[in-house]
Design a protein around this motif. Structure first.
Motif, PDB file in Angstrom:
ATOM      1  N   THR A   1       0.825  -1.207   0.000  1.00 53.33           N
ATOM      2  CA  THR A   1       0.000   0.000   0.000  1.00 53.33           C
ATOM      3  C   THR A   1       0.859   1.256   0.000  1.00 53.33           C
ATOM      4  OG1 THR A   1      -0.172  -0.059   2.417  1.00 53.33           O
ATOM      5  CG2 THR A   1      -1.932  -1.124   1.158  1.00 53.33           C
TER       6      THR A   1
ATOM      7  N   PHE B   1      -1.435  -1.040  -4.205  1.00 57.59           N
ATOM      8  CA  PHE B   1      -2.876  -0.969  -3.958  1.00 57.59           C
ATOM      9  C   PHE B   1      -3.207   0.314  -3.197  1.00 57.59           C
ATOM     10  CE2 PHE B   1      -2.000  -5.405  -4.628  1.00 57.59           C
ATOM     11  CZ  PHE B   1      -3.071  -5.839  -5.396  1.00 57.59           C
ATOM     12  N   PRO B   2      -4.416   0.838  -3.396  1.00 57.40           N
ATOM     13  CA  PRO B   2      -4.772   2.107  -2.744  1.00 57.40           C
ATOM     14  C   PRO B   2      -4.964   1.975  -1.243  1.00 57.40           C
ATOM     15  CG  PRO B   2      -6.660   1.227  -3.941  1.00 57.40           C
ATOM     16  CD  PRO B   2      -5.479   0.381  -4.315  1.00 57.40           C
ATOM     17  N   ASP B   3      -5.297   0.765  -0.773  1.00 56.13           N
ATOM     18  CA  ASP B   3      -5.557   0.580   0.656  1.00 56.13           C
ATOM     19  C   ASP B   3      -5.470  -0.905   1.005  1.00 56.13           C
ATOM     20  OD1 ASP B   3      -8.199  -0.610   0.052  1.00 56.13           O
ATOM     21  OD2 ASP B   3      -8.768   1.446  -0.429  1.00 56.13           O
TER      22      ASP B   3
ATOM     23  N   LYS C   1      -7.696  -2.906   2.247  1.00 51.32           N
ATOM     24  CA  LYS C   1      -8.882  -3.666   1.847  1.00 51.32           C
ATOM     25  C   LYS C   1      -8.750  -4.185   0.429  1.00 51.32           C
ATOM     26  CE  LYS C   1     -13.941  -3.362   1.593  1.00 51.32           C
ATOM     27  NZ  LYS C   1     -15.131  -2.472   1.814  1.00 51.32           N
ATOM     28  N   ALA C   2      -8.317  -3.320  -0.497  1.00 52.61           N
ATOM     29  CA  ALA C   2      -8.135  -3.734  -1.891  1.00 52.61           C
ATOM     30  C   ALA C   2      -7.034  -4.785  -1.998  1.00 52.61           C
ATOM     31  CB  ALA C   2      -7.806  -2.514  -2.758  1.00 52.61           C
ATOM     32  N   MET C   3      -5.980  -4.626  -1.216  1.00 51.45           N
ATOM     33  CA  MET C   3      -4.891  -5.599  -1.219  1.00 51.45           C
ATOM     34  C   MET C   3      -5.368  -6.948  -0.685  1.00 51.45           C
ATOM     35  SD  MET C   3      -1.003  -5.173   0.287  1.00 51.45           S
ATOM     36  CE  MET C   3      -1.550  -4.810   1.972  1.00 51.45           C
TER      37      MET C   3
ATOM     38  N   LYS D   1      -8.434  -8.181  -0.806  1.00 57.23           N
ATOM     39  CA  LYS D   1      -9.281  -8.814  -1.822  1.00 57.23           C
ATOM     40  C   LYS D   1      -8.426  -9.491  -2.895  1.00 57.23           C
ATOM     41  CE  LYS D   1     -13.417  -5.900  -1.430  1.00 57.23           C
ATOM     42  NZ  LYS D   1     -14.303  -4.922  -2.139  1.00 57.23           N
ATOM     43  N   ALA D   2      -7.308  -8.863  -3.245  1.00 61.10           N
ATOM     44  CA  ALA D   2      -6.421  -9.448  -4.248  1.00 61.10           C
ATOM     45  C   ALA D   2      -5.790 -10.741  -3.730  1.00 61.10           C
ATOM     46  CB  ALA D   2      -5.333  -8.440  -4.631  1.00 61.10           C
TER      47      ALA D   2
ATOM     48  N   SER E   1      -8.503 -13.495  -3.802  1.00 59.40           N
ATOM     49  CA  SER E   1      -8.826 -13.943  -5.163  1.00 59.40           C
ATOM     50  C   SER E   1      -7.607 -14.505  -5.891  1.00 59.40           C
ATOM     51  CB  SER E   1      -9.429 -12.786  -5.959  1.00 59.40           C
ATOM     52  OG  SER E   1      -8.507 -11.702  -6.063  1.00 59.40           O
TER      53      SER E   1
ATOM     54  N   LYS F   1      -4.844 -13.157  -6.749  1.00 60.49           N
ATOM     55  CA  LYS F   1      -4.163 -12.284  -7.698  1.00 60.49           C
ATOM     56  C   LYS F   1      -2.765 -11.902  -7.206  1.00 60.49           C
ATOM     57  CE  LYS F   1      -8.388 -10.296  -9.656  1.00 60.49           C
ATOM     58  NZ  LYS F   1      -9.179  -9.045  -9.876  1.00 60.49           N
TER      59      LYS F   1
ATOM     60  N   GLN G   1      -7.408  -6.516   9.658  1.00 57.82           N
ATOM     61  CA  GLN G   1      -7.062  -7.690   8.864  1.00 57.82           C
ATOM     62  C   GLN G   1      -6.222  -8.673   9.684  1.00 57.82           C
ATOM     63  OE1 GLN G   1      -5.236  -5.571   5.566  1.00 57.82           O
ATOM     64  NE2 GLN G   1      -6.845  -6.252   4.171  1.00 57.82           N
TER      65      GLN G   1
END
Length: 533
Positions: free
Chosen positions: A40, A240-242, A244-246, A248-249, A252, A254, A266
């Motif tokens: 991040t 990643f912007p934050d 949370k987005a990291m 999710k990656a 999934s 990614k 987290q």
């Protein structure tokens, strides 16, 4: 951050097999697929900071994490910690009993990533350009003690110091002392943009959108010759912007790993409810978070105001309610886990007390309530920062002695404003340059400190800091560091709040995670590998 506090390249195609003559080991990944690591950290080239990745300019944990993969230093701190050992050098040592002359001999056959030889003159050039550029609030302060750099032949370098400094090898292990090719780095000006070149374990190129790095792909450098054992062929660093987005990656598939910086929520959730296929790794951490003061600002110029704040703050509440298991209260600039740590703030102020704080202010003739604005970066120190500053506001306001407002600002604007002295009180984090008590005191108290603080202590600058650096046996300097910590607790130019723990989350099959981030929050991507399963 630091450290410390600024902040980030992609080679197309695959490298030819690494020759046995190179320093990399043969235990790398059996496949060519890149290992993907999330971050991040934000890397932006701006008018105020057009050269974020030049070793002469960049002085943030995120920036250094990129430079460490690509720019080689003479020595490095080994994976398990301890004193620096040779990296680009084959040997380094003090040659006098006063720790004022330090000699290194380069490895034979050392090359930059383009195949050109690395010589002693390149080392001297690299060090001299950092000193010559003298970037404001950059890492040059780590090299302040160098008087001259001398070369002897193609492979020997001698550093002559102005004063004894047993910590000098640690400073040479940081990216400010990275060896760069003169064909890519001008002697008197910074290299703008995001490209980095050197002789380190990886080559890299940036993927950039709107003056911001979005991905860095590190590819194994076939010319690398050093002490590090590279266990993979390619690593991508995705921005990643934050958190949370990291996260999710990671869920999934990614990315394979996320470290800097997971949110407290987290980490807590993964500790309490482990996810299938994902492992949470806890590692020692030395990062500290604190309030800084512009001691020339009328709001906090009176030492009594800062002392009263130190008397009120409830670190335990902040650590437990905001950060859970990811932080612990900090009562000194020197964190626990570092030799010479002492709880100087607790010794002086003990438990939070409104009554004692009122007495401090009354004795100094300070009118109450004292109006203050607490500033914090919205996108740098950590995901829990807004909640932390909300808690601080409530703690101060509830005493009736303070009337506090809180203001968050993006880092790109926040850091320049802080350096200009626009903020009376501000939040910051510090990631150490190296694991020695000197690096938790001198950067805050010495001249040209990284906060650009107007605070000065003649006792610290002229006596205690030089005295501590004369001790080769670092444990022998413990009493000196105790006095330095007591100076900070008395004058309160900064107010320590909490010390962080480090966590990394990774998908099953990724190995080396426990070594990929050291106690100083340095990213060591060469440690990562994928199972052959």
């Amino acid at each position: 951050m630091n450290r410390k506090t600024l902040v980030l390249p992609a080679v197309v195609g695959l490298l030819a097999p690494v020759l046995a003559a190179c320093g990399a080991s043969g235990d790398g990944s059996d496949g060519r697929a890149a290992i993907v690591v999330g971050t991040t950290d934000q890397f932006v080239a701006s008018k105020d900071n057009p050269a974020p990745l030049d070793p002469a300019i960049g002085y943030e944990a995120g920036v250094w994490n990129v430079l460490r993969q690509t720019v080689q230093t003479l020595v490095h701190v080994p994976r398990g910690g301890g004193e620096p050992v040779p990296e680009a050098a084959e040997s380094c040592t003090f040659t006098d009993t006063q720790n004022e002359s330090y000699r290194c001999k380069l490895r034979s056959g050392l090359k930059f990533s383009d195949g050109k030889a690395v010589t002693a003159d390149d080392v001297k050039y690299s060090i001299d350009r950092v000193i010559r550029i003298d970037a404001p609030n950059g890492p040059v302060t780590l090299l302040d003690n160098i008087d001259t750099v001398e070369t002897q032949g193609e492979r020997e370098i001698i550093f002559h110091l102005r004063a004894p400094d047993a910590t000098f090898p640690y400073k040479l292990a940081t990216p400010v002392a990275g060896i760069v090719p003169r064909s890519q780095y001008a002697a008197k000006s910074a290299r703008t943009g995001f490209q980095v070149d050197g002789s380190g374990p990886y080559t890299m190129k940036p993927e950039v959108e709107h003056h911001q790095l979005v991905k860095a792909v590190f590819t194994r450098n076939p010319h690398y010759k050093g002490d590090l054992k590279v266990r993979n062929e390619k690593v991508e660093l995705d921005v990643f912007p934050d958190p949370k987005a990291m996260g999710k990656a990671l869920d999934s598939q990614k990315i394979d790993m996320m470290a800097r910086s997971m949110s407290p929520e987290q980490s807590q959730q993964m500790l309490e409810q482990p996810k299938d296929g994902i492992k949470l790794t806890e590692m020692p951490g030395l990062a500290i978070h604190f309030l800084g003061f512009n001691t020339n600002d009328p709001a906090v110029k009176n030492k009594a105001v800062r002392q009263a704040m130190a008397q009120i703050i409830d670190r335990g509440e902040i650590a437990s309610k905001v950060y859970g298991t990811t932080a612990e209260p900090l009562y000194s600039l020197i964190p626990s886990g570092i030799t010479a740590h002492a709880n100087s703030f607790y010794n002086k102020y003990s438990e939070p007390s409104t009554e004692k704080a009122a007495a401090i202010l009354n004795a100094a003739g300070v009118d109450t309530p004292v109006k203050l604005t607490l500033h914090y970066p919205t996108d740098r120190v950590g995901a829990g920062t807004a909640a932390e500053f909300g808690t601080l506001k409530k703690q101060f306001d509830d005493t009736g002695l303070f009337d506090v407002s809180v203001q968050g600002t993006p880092w790109a604007k926040y850091r320049p404003a802080q350096l200009r002295g626009d903020y009376a009180v501000y939040g910051m984090g510090w990631f150490p340059d190296f694991p020695d008590p000197d690096n938790f005191t001198a950067p805050f108290l010495d001249r040209k400190n990284f906060l650009n603080s107007p605070y000065t202590s003649a006792l610290a600058q002229k006596t205690l800091i030089p005295q501590s650096r004369r001790e080769t046996d670092r444990s022998a300097a413990a009493k000196t560091f105790q006095r330095l910590q007591d100076v900070v607790a008395t004058d309160v130019p900064v107010l320590p709040i909490w010390q962080g723990k480090q966590y990394a989350a990774s998908r099953d099959g990724l190995t080396g995670v426990e070594w990929a981030v050291n106690s100083s929050a340095d990213l060591q991507l060469w440690e990562l590998a994928k199972d052959a399963r």
